[in-house]
Design a protein around this motif. Structure first.
Motif: not given
Length: 396
Positions: A267-270, A344-353
């Motif tokens: 997650p830190r890298f992302i 962004c609504l999808g920020a959590q989804l993008a981070r998870m993917e």
């Protein structure tokens, strides 16, 4: 006031970052071509533009998404182009699908798709990773979320790429490609909505048709505009985050070792990839009144750009901004997912993917190598990531 051409054909990525640094050193805002817009290159100014819909309206999207050569475009009428109070109930209707409960339900599916695609890619050894992994992962997830027929997924990349060209198309061939995609998407998504009205299923489209906030439901046109926005955005953001992450791993092989030793590093890298190489480089707004920002007078009705890619490298906010430093101080304060009511609504989804995709890939390789020293970037300026990504994956 200095004017800069962000779309100069000879502008390399390194040139662009040098240009941003020069823009940040200018007093006040700059002007940019081809829009004739005022541009905020510094973090403080870009954040001010993004968070203040009273002075800087998101209705600019309606202007830029419906150029004269295109005509009607549902994206121009989506909630992304609305300000409060019109924006508020629509956001409330669709937020549920992207909340913690919805994401928790999706996690097992994202993990499974990631594992399957990563296994297949590593087995190939030399592989074009956009088509094999970075695009297919979010495409399959957003397609499943919307309950779309997998037999139609093969069209989504062309749709997504051409919709991403909206603000940077310059030739008649590009104009026609975008026009064609808008027609195709309108026909396809209208049919999807009508089918869900006749026979609801367990998918986001059916849920949104049934959802109510204070007795209000989405109309078919509102839902069509949202799907026009969601389908490409749900693929492009994660595709570019993953693609830019793989390029970064090739440039910083020590990061692979850190991830393999402790997946909590991922997650830190992302977040640092998002800061350094944001998938969306800029955000449009419109000045709703005569305003002054950092000493620059901006007339009412002017287009204004928040240059996210420049703000994320502002020396006033981030120490050693040109260095790749996961876990850095203020590392999550980048503007790559926006700021304020349009975060962004999808920020959590993008981070998870991105997290689960990298976990699946990293656990299977001991190294990776780019097959070409030259990166072929996506055309245009707004969307930032590799168009193709030929790599050699060395199995663990």
């Amino acid at each position: 006031m200095q004017t800069y051409d962000l779309f100069a054909p000879a502008l390399t990525l390194a040139d662009r970052y040098a240009l941003f640094a020069q823009m940040r050193s200018e007093p006040g805002l700059c002007r940019v071509e081809p829009f004739g817009a005022y541009a905020a290159a510094r973090y403080e100014d870009a954040a001010a533009i993004l968070k203040d819909p009273r002075r800087f309206s998101s209705e600019a999207l309606a202007v830029t998404a419906e150029p004269a050569w295109l005509g009607p475009n549902p994206v121009a009428h989506s909630m992304l182009s609305m300000d409060p109070p019109r924006h508020t109930p629509l956001r409330a209707l669709v937020t549920r699908a992207f909340g913690p409960t919805g994401m928790a339900r999706l996690e097992a599916q994202v993990r499974q798709v990631s594992e399957e695609l990563a296994e297949a890619a590593v087995r190939q050894g030399e592989v074009e990773l956009v088509d094999a992994f970075t695009f297919v992962l979010p495409r399959n997830i957003i397609g499943a979320m919307l309950g779309l027929d997998p037999s139609t997924f093969s069209e989504f990349k062309r749709w997504s790429t051409n919709m991403g060209m909206l603000t940077s198309a310059t030739t008649e061939a590009q104009y026609e490609a975008v026009r064609s995609v808008v027609r195709e998407m309108r026909d396809y998504l209208t049919e999807v909505i009508q089918a869900r009205r006749r026979r609801p299923g367990e998918d986001m489209v059916s849920d949104l048709l049934q959802a109510e906030v204070e007795g209000q439901k989405l109309t078919d046109e509102q839902l069509l505009s949202f799907l026009f926005l969601l389908l490409p955005a749900g693929m492009e953001t994660t595709t570019q985050v993953l693609g830019n992450a793989v390029l970064t791993l090739a440039q910083h092989p020590e990061q692979l070792e850190l991830m393999k030793a402790d997946k909590a590093h991922i997650p830190r890298f992302i977040e640092e990839v998002l800061r350094c190489e944001p998938p969306t480089q800029l955000s449009f707004r419109m000045a709703m009144q005569d305003v002054e920002l950092s000493g620059t007078k901006v007339p009412a009705g002017s287009l204004v750009l928040g240059l996210v890619a420049s703000a994320n490298r502002d020396e006033r906010v981030f120490e050693q901004p040109e260095c790749f430093l996961p876990g850095r101080d203020k590392g999550t304060q980048h503007l790559s997912f926006g700021y304020g009511v349009h975060f962004c609504l999808g920020a959590q989804l993008a981070r998870m993917e991105a997290r689960l995709g990298l976990e699946a890939l990293v656990s299977r390789i001991r190294g990776l190598r780019l097959c070409s020293p030259e990166v072929q970037w996506l055309p245009g300026f707004s969307i930032h990531g590799p168009a193709v990504l030929p790599v050699e994956l060395l199995p663990a």
